[in-house]
Design a protein around this motif. Structure first.
Motif, PDB file in Angstrom:
ATOM      1  N   ARG A 205       0.640  -1.120  -0.100  1.00 46.32           N
ATOM      2  CA  ARG A 205       0.013  -0.093   0.010  1.00 46.32           C
ATOM      3  C   ARG A 205       0.992   1.241  -0.123  1.00 46.32           C
ATOM      4  O   ARG A 205       1.413   1.230   0.666  1.00 46.32           O
ATOM      5  N   ASP A 206       0.607   2.333  -0.852  1.00 45.63           N
ATOM      6  CA  ASP A 206       0.424   3.312  -0.838  1.00 45.63           C
ATOM      7  C   ASP A 206       0.384   4.437   0.735  1.00 45.63           C
ATOM      8  O   ASP A 206      -0.219   4.377   0.531  1.00 45.63           O
ATOM      9  N   PHE A 207       1.456   4.434   2.063  1.00 42.13           N
ATOM     10  CA  PHE A 207       0.686   4.780   3.008  1.00 42.13           C
ATOM     11  C   PHE A 207       0.725   6.442   3.063  1.00 42.13           C
ATOM     12  O   PHE A 207       1.688   7.198   3.080  1.00 42.13           O
ATOM     13  N   VAL A 208      -0.163   7.409   2.582  1.00 41.24           N
ATOM     14  CA  VAL A 208      -0.094   8.751   3.596  1.00 41.24           C
ATOM     15  C   VAL A 208      -0.098   8.829   5.231  1.00 41.24           C
ATOM     16  O   VAL A 208      -0.760   8.412   6.056  1.00 41.24           O
ATOM     17  N   ALA A 209       1.027   8.654   5.311  1.00 39.81           N
ATOM     18  CA  ALA A 209       0.970   8.382   6.685  1.00 39.81           C
ATOM     19  C   ALA A 209       0.913  10.179   7.311  1.00 39.81           C
ATOM     20  O   ALA A 209       1.277  10.843   7.202  1.00 39.81           O
ATOM     21  N   GLN A 210       0.282  10.200   8.506  1.00 37.88           N
ATOM     22  CA  GLN A 210      -0.485  11.156   9.433  1.00 37.88           C
ATOM     23  C   GLN A 210      -0.166  11.437  10.621  1.00 37.88           C
ATOM     24  O   GLN A 210      -0.682   9.929  11.442  1.00 37.88           O
ATOM     25  N   PRO A 211       0.148  12.001  11.656  1.00 36.30           N
ATOM     26  CA  PRO A 211       1.064  11.931  12.534  1.00 36.30           C
ATOM     27  C   PRO A 211      -0.611  11.700  13.932  1.00 36.30           C
ATOM     28  O   PRO A 211      -1.874  11.536  12.916  1.00 36.30           O
ATOM     29  N   LEU A 212      -0.435  10.468  14.474  1.00 40.18           N
ATOM     30  CA  LEU A 212      -1.562  10.413  16.042  1.00 40.18           C
ATOM     31  C   LEU A 212      -2.506  12.117  16.457  1.00 40.18           C
ATOM     32  O   LEU A 212      -1.373  13.200  16.905  1.00 40.18           O
ATOM     33  N   PRO A 213      -3.631  11.092  16.550  1.00 42.15           N
ATOM     34  CA  PRO A 213      -3.678  12.630  17.017  1.00 42.15           C
ATOM     35  C   PRO A 213      -3.656  12.815  18.132  1.00 42.15           C
ATOM     36  O   PRO A 213      -2.959  11.727  19.493  1.00 42.15           O
ATOM     37  N   GLU A 214      -3.840  14.097  19.281  1.00 42.04           N
ATOM     38  CA  GLU A 214      -2.883  14.092  20.570  1.00 42.04           C
ATOM     39  C   GLU A 214      -3.783  13.368  21.409  1.00 42.04           C
ATOM     40  O   GLU A 214      -3.095  13.232  22.615  1.00 42.04           O
ATOM     41  N   VAL A 215      -4.656  13.103  21.474  1.00 42.86           N
ATOM     42  CA  VAL A 215      -5.298  11.990  22.768  1.00 42.86           C
ATOM     43  C   VAL A 215      -4.718  10.480  22.298  1.00 42.86           C
ATOM     44  O   VAL A 215      -4.551  10.130  23.591  1.00 42.86           O
ATOM     45  N   ALA A 216      -4.187  10.453  21.532  1.00 45.94           N
ATOM     46  CA  ALA A 216      -3.346   9.163  21.263  1.00 45.94           C
ATOM     47  C   ALA A 216      -1.742   9.548  20.581  1.00 45.94           C
ATOM     48  O   ALA A 216      -0.918   7.755  20.426  1.00 45.94           O
ATOM     49  N   ALA A 217      -1.426  10.043  21.564  1.00 45.96           N
ATOM     50  CA  ALA A 217       0.101  10.453  20.748  1.00 45.96           C
ATOM     51  C   ALA A 217       1.059   9.364  22.362  1.00 45.96           C
ATOM     52  O   ALA A 217       2.465   9.492  21.634  1.00 45.96           O
ATOM     53  N   ASN A 218       0.576   9.673  23.071  1.00 41.88           N
ATOM     54  CA  ASN A 218       1.451   8.395  23.778  1.00 41.88           C
ATOM     55  C   ASN A 218       1.549   6.765  23.796  1.00 41.88           C
ATOM     56  O   ASN A 218       1.886   6.151  25.227  1.00 41.88           O
ATOM     57  N   ILE A 219       0.324   6.571  22.323  1.00 45.71           N
ATOM     58  CA  ILE A 219       0.911   4.815  21.845  1.00 45.71           C
ATOM     59  C   ILE A 219       1.744   4.702  21.554  1.00 45.71           C
ATOM     60  O   ILE A 219       2.281   5.098  20.151  1.00 45.71           O
ATOM     61  N   ASN A 220       3.125   4.384  22.166  1.00 47.22           N
ATOM     62  CA  ASN A 220       4.671   4.649  21.423  1.00 47.22           C
ATOM     63  C   ASN A 220       4.891   3.173  20.670  1.00 47.22           C
ATOM     64  O   ASN A 220       5.916   3.472  20.296  1.00 47.22           O
ATOM     65  N   SER A 221       4.246   2.504  20.259  1.00 49.47           N
ATOM     66  CA  SER A 221       4.262   1.305  19.441  1.00 49.47           C
ATOM     67  C   SER A 221       4.045   1.580  17.903  1.00 49.47           C
ATOM     68  O   SER A 221       3.596   0.994  17.010  1.00 49.47           O
ATOM     69  N   ILE A 222       3.007   2.900  17.508  1.00 51.47           N
ATOM     70  CA  ILE A 222       2.189   3.752  16.507  1.00 51.47           C
ATOM     71  C   ILE A 222       2.338   4.744  15.810  1.00 51.47           C
ATOM     72  O   ILE A 222       2.128   5.709  17.082  1.00 51.47           O
ATOM     73  N   SER A 223       3.337   4.995  15.296  1.00 54.28           N
ATOM     74  CA  SER A 223       3.867   6.090  14.357  1.00 54.28           C
ATOM     75  C   SER A 223       3.133   7.122  13.954  1.00 54.28           C
ATOM     76  O   SER A 223       2.952   8.125  13.665  1.00 54.28           O
ATOM     77  N   GLY A 224       1.703   6.665  13.140  1.00 52.16           N
ATOM     78  CA  GLY A 224       0.561   7.215  12.535  1.00 52.16           C
ATOM     79  C   GLY A 224      -0.291   6.505  11.480  1.00 52.16           C
ATOM     80  O   GLY A 224      -0.700   4.939  11.656  1.00 52.16           O
ATOM     81  N   VAL A 225      -1.731   6.843  11.453  1.00 50.63           N
ATOM     82  CA  VAL A 225      -2.478   6.374  10.806  1.00 50.63           C
ATOM     83  C   VAL A 225      -2.633   6.787   9.193  1.00 50.63           C
ATOM     84  O   VAL A 225      -1.900   7.703   9.389  1.00 50.63           O
ATOM     85  N   ASN A 226      -3.674   6.120   8.687  1.00 58.26           N
ATOM     86  CA  ASN A 226      -4.489   6.929   7.504  1.00 58.26           C
ATOM     87  C   ASN A 226      -5.374   5.897   7.611  1.00 58.26           C
ATOM     88  O   ASN A 226      -5.976   5.259   7.928  1.00 58.26           O
TER      89      ASN A 226
END
Length: 158
Positions: free
Chosen positions: A104-125
Motif C-alpha cells: 500500500r502507498d501509505f499517507v502517514a498522518q501524525p497521531l491525534p493528540e489523544v493517542a500520542a502516548n501510544i509508542n508502538s504506532i507512529s501514524g495513521v491513515n
C-alpha cells in the motif's frame, strides 16, 4: 493551480496486514521476508526459548518474534500465523500477524493528540473504504527486542 501538502504528511510504501480485523502497516523497505507458520514449522525454523518466547531460526541466526495480538491484547480467529521478518537499523525481528493484505502507498498522518502516548504506532491513515490503518513504529519494536535479549534457544543448535 498549485497543491501544497503539509509537512506533517509523508507517502510511505508499506506492507499492510491484518490482526483481529484491524489493519496495520510497516515500511516495505524494512521487510526482509514473509513466511507462514506452516512453512516455518515444516522447515524446522520455528523455535521456543527457555523463557517461552517464540523465535525463528533464519540463516544461522535467531530472530525473535513479536506477536501483535499479545502486544495490543487482541483476539484472533486465524488458525495460521504469518511472520513478517523486519530489519530496522541493526535489529532484526519478526512480527506475527494474521493475514497479509499486500503493498500500500501509505499517507502517514501524525497521531491525534489523544493517542500520542501510544509508542508502538507512529501514524495513521484512513483508506478509501473508511477503514483506518496504523503505521507501526519499528523503533519501539526494536527497543522491545533490546530489552529482552535473545540468547539461548532450545532448538535447533546454531
Amino acid at each position: 493551480m498549485t497543491l501544497t501538502l503539509p509537512l506533517t504528511l509523508a507517502i510511505i510504501k508499506s506492507l499492510a496486514f491484518k490482526v483481529d480485523n484491524q489493519m496495520y502497516a510497516v515500511p516495505q523497505i524494512c521487510v526482509e521476508e514473509v513466511l507462514t507458520s506452516t512453512t516455518a514449522f515444516n522447515r524446522k525454523q520455528l523455535g521456543v526459548l527457555e523463557n517461552g518466547k517464540k523465535v525463528l531460526h533464519l540463516r544461522r541466526s535467531v530472530t525473535p518474534i513479536i506477536s501483535i495480538r499479545d502486544l495490543f491484547n487482541l483476539k484472533s480467529t486465524s488458525k495460521e500465523s504469518v511472520y513478517v521478518v523486519i530489519r530496522h537499523r541493526s535489529t532484526r525481528f519478526a512480527i506475527e500477524v494474521d493475514k497479509i493484505m499486500g503493498p500500500r502507498d501509505f499517507v502517514a498522518q501524525p497521531l491525534p493528540e489523544v493517542a500520542a502516548n501510544i509508542n508502538s504506532i507512529s501514524g495513521v491513515n484512513q483508506m478509501n473504504s473508511g477503514e483506518y490503518i496504523a503505521l507501526l513504529d519499528l523503533s519501539a519494536f526494536g527497543s522491545l527486542i533490546d530489552n529482552n535479549q535473545v540468547t539461548q534457544s532450545n532448538s535447533p543448535n546454531y
